[in-house]
Design a protein around this motif. Sequence first.
Motif, short mmCIF file in Angstrom:
data_model
loop_
_atom_site.label_atom_id
_atom_site.label_comp_id
_atom_site.label_asym_id
_atom_site.label_seq_id
_atom_site.Cartn_x
_atom_site.Cartn_y
_atom_site.Cartn_z
N LYS A 40 -10.50 -18.18 7.40
CA LYS A 40 -10.37 -18.97 6.16
C LYS A 40 -9.06 -18.63 5.47
N PRO A 41 -8.37 -19.38 4.86
CA PRO A 41 -7.08 -18.98 4.48
C PRO A 41 -7.30 -17.78 3.51
N ASP A 42 -8.04 -17.77 2.67
CA ASP A 42 -8.24 -16.54 1.59
C ASP A 42 -8.66 -15.37 2.33
N GLN A 43 -8.81 -15.43 3.71
CA GLN A 43 -9.26 -14.08 4.56
C GLN A 43 -8.08 -13.72 5.09
N LYS A 44 -6.94 -14.10 4.98
CA LYS A 44 -5.74 -13.59 5.48
C LYS A 44 -4.81 -12.72 4.93
N LEU A 45 -4.17 -11.64 5.53
CA LEU A 45 -3.18 -11.05 4.75
C LEU A 45 -1.82 -12.01 4.44
N LEU A 46 -1.50 -11.58 3.11
CA LEU A 46 -0.39 -12.63 2.56
C LEU A 46 0.89 -12.40 3.53
N PRO A 47 1.87 -13.24 3.07
CA PRO A 47 3.09 -13.03 4.12
C PRO A 47 3.93 -11.84 3.55
N SER A 48 4.50 -11.20 4.34
CA SER A 48 5.43 -10.23 4.08
C SER A 48 6.37 -10.48 3.27
N PRO A 49 6.45 -9.67 2.03
CA PRO A 49 7.64 -9.80 1.09
C PRO A 49 9.16 -9.72 1.81
N ALA A 50 9.94 -10.61 1.14
CA ALA A 50 11.46 -10.59 1.39
C ALA A 50 12.05 -9.38 1.53
N ASP A 51 11.79 -8.41 0.41
CA ASP A 51 12.44 -7.32 0.30
C ASP A 51 11.83 -6.01 1.06
N LEU A 52 10.82 -6.54 1.81
CA LEU A 52 10.08 -5.43 2.53
C LEU A 52 11.22 -4.43 3.21
N PRO A 53 11.35 -3.11 3.11
CA PRO A 53 12.16 -2.25 3.66
C PRO A 53 12.02 -2.12 5.16
N LYS A 54 13.38 -2.21 5.73
CA LYS A 54 13.38 -2.10 7.24
C LYS A 54 13.59 -0.68 7.76
N CYS A 55 13.03 -0.52 8.96
CA CYS A 55 13.39 0.80 9.68
C CYS A 55 14.57 0.79 10.41
N LYS A 105 8.24 2.89 13.79
CA LYS A 105 8.59 1.38 13.16
C LYS A 105 7.12 1.17 12.39
N ALA A 106 7.02 0.70 11.51
CA ALA A 106 5.74 0.37 10.70
C ALA A 106 4.57 -0.32 11.26
N LEU A 107 3.59 0.11 11.21
CA LEU A 107 2.35 -0.50 12.19
C LEU A 107 2.17 -1.92 11.59
N LEU A 108 2.10 -2.08 10.36
CA LEU A 108 1.73 -3.40 9.79
C LEU A 108 2.77 -4.77 10.35
N GLN A 109 3.96 -4.14 10.06
CA GLN A 109 4.98 -5.13 10.38
C GLN A 109 4.87 -5.46 11.94
N ASP A 137 0.69 -1.19 -0.04
CA ASP A 137 0.15 -0.05 0.11
C ASP A 137 0.79 1.17 0.09
N GLY A 138 2.02 1.27 0.90
CA GLY A 138 2.73 2.33 0.73
C GLY A 138 3.21 3.42 1.72
N PRO A 139 2.25 3.91 2.43
CA PRO A 139 2.28 5.02 3.47
C PRO A 139 3.47 4.67 4.27
N ALA A 140 4.53 5.69 4.63
CA ALA A 140 5.50 5.12 5.32
C ALA A 140 5.19 5.17 6.64
N TYR A 141 5.77 4.09 7.28
CA TYR A 141 5.63 4.00 8.95
C TYR A 141 4.15 3.31 9.19
N ILE A 142 3.43 3.06 8.11
CA ILE A 142 1.78 2.56 8.54
C ILE A 142 1.92 1.07 7.83
N THR A 143 2.39 0.85 6.70
CA THR A 143 2.28 -0.45 6.06
C THR A 143 3.78 -0.76 5.64
N GLN A 144 4.77 0.08 5.71
CA GLN A 144 6.07 -0.33 5.59
C GLN A 144 7.04 0.68 5.83
N CYS A 145 8.35 0.36 6.04
CA CYS A 145 9.38 1.37 6.35
C CYS A 145 9.63 2.15 4.96
#
Length: 579
Positions: free
Chosen positions: A564-579, A411-415, A93-101
């Motif tokens: 249900k499995p299709d009602q869950k957030l997908l796993p976090s991507p390996a290249d997700l930036p870190k804070c 820190k990003a809230l989602l993480q 999604d992109g907002p800094a410190y909300i869904t990602q660093c």
Amino acid sequence: MAVWLLFAVLSCVLLLPDPAFGITRHYTLDIKMHNVTRLCHTKSLVSVNGQFPGPKLIAREGDQLLIKVVNHVPNNISIHWHGIRQLRSGWADGPAYITQCPIQTGQSYVYNYTIVGQRGTLFYHAHISWLRATVYGPIIILPKRGVPYPFPKPHKEVPMIFGEDDDDWEWFNADPEAIIRQATQTGGGPNVSDAYTINGLPGPLYNCSAKDTFRLKVKPGKTYLLRLINAALNDELFFSIANHTVTVVEADAIYVKPFETDTILIAPGQTTNLLLKTKPSYPSASFFMTARPYATGQGTFDNSTVAGILEYEQPKHARRTSIKNLQLFTPVIPALNDTNFAAKFSNKLRSLNSKRFPANVPLKVDRKFFFTVGLGTTPCNHKNNQTCQGPTNTTMFAASISNISFTMPTKALLQSHYSGKSQGVYSPNFPWNPIVPFNYTGTPPNNTMVSTGTNVMVLRYNTSVELVMQDTSILGAESHPLHLHGFNFFVVGQGSGNFDPNKDPKNFNLVDPIERNTVGVPSGGWAAIRFLADNPGVWFMHCHLEVHTSWGLRMAWLVLDGDKPDQKLLPSPADLPKC
Ligand code: C2O
């Protein structure tokens, strides 16, 4: 069959999107410095792929997008795909410190998402500090192949993206937080822009800018689809084309019941698709297309006008008149504070609600919320006895939702949520209605101080939500374009004054209310929205006037996974930036 082949075939079937539904598109966005000459000055701007505005991204409904964002500038970066629902893909999604660093200098991140059930005009923009001032571009989502628009096929489609320009952005970009940091230090209002732009061009009403004019060249007797996007930082805009009426057919990538109008109103974060039918024959004239602000607040604002020119192609055998000698008509635009027009215009916006595009308004409501939105103050925090430049010299401007001015976490809230480490990052206790009720649009209370915190509202998966957002008159009533990430909502009601929980719900429109991602909460009034929380993740909600966001008019919803499995957030991507 060799085992590897079987495996390859199976994984295609299981993992890749069905080609009948969409393809995978790859884009690379290089964030770099780029010299632009505007308003008599050359300045170096943070921009995308050396273009300003950034390149247009095109996809079809059902496509998967893999967008690699590479940061070549000194600033931290993140990009938000404004209006994309991001079903289960909140990591993108992109907002800094909300869904990602943020993506740091020299780093990159691949935003990976699939466009589900959406088609129309959206846009992307930087979502950190004030960098979206120059980092933005259109997203065009075409219907699935072979699926027509619910209106006549246009001869041509033209994105028109509104922005703001400022001569100070040289130093602003050398230090992108400078404008807002200066304001938050003095406690006053930030600098206002010098100009508005259409596709990055200010147009002939500004100094040195006649050559930087957006020209729309048209043929007579044709229909054009204008894809309007308001990417301006701080201003809602009226837009009109001289001597032409337009038909509104879509808003925020949702088809609407078509209606004709001379003028439209578009808030930052909103998009509007218009059909422009050109004159049946060559009119021997050109026409200004102008935009200027709708402003309701008390503060200073940029009241200038951006103009583009609608030019008709001359018939082959006609006597050539130089375009310069043609008569040029100017549209009449509502007054800068025409709240009446704003109310009437938003009342005309209705979902198409056809068989093919039904308005799925939640009819039963699980949870009702009432949030106030507006300005307030914090104490002047200057150490060495300096005074502040807020509403008084002992206070600084602030803004809040339900009197909580949201503090950005580090820190990003989602993480933090996903890894179970939310302690000390956020509090899951955002109030469902104001802790201290008052006469919201009456005489302001004596105490205008806001509280601060990083509070989120937690929702169970599939909760059906009704939210009333009430403007306050603390420091003056003002229209606030509220944007919700991760969802579209239905605007079931709006009105002026204080919301009346006994009377007003009786008049809610549950049949064909407009569905969108950004709603203008009327100045001194309220708006009621409904949405189904069917998207697990952390979703930012904020005023899309950047100054109000910076002052704290923001919060986040945390939607939990379903069973249900299709009602869950997908796993976090390996290249997700870190804070
Ligand atoms: Cu267009 Cu959170 O923003």
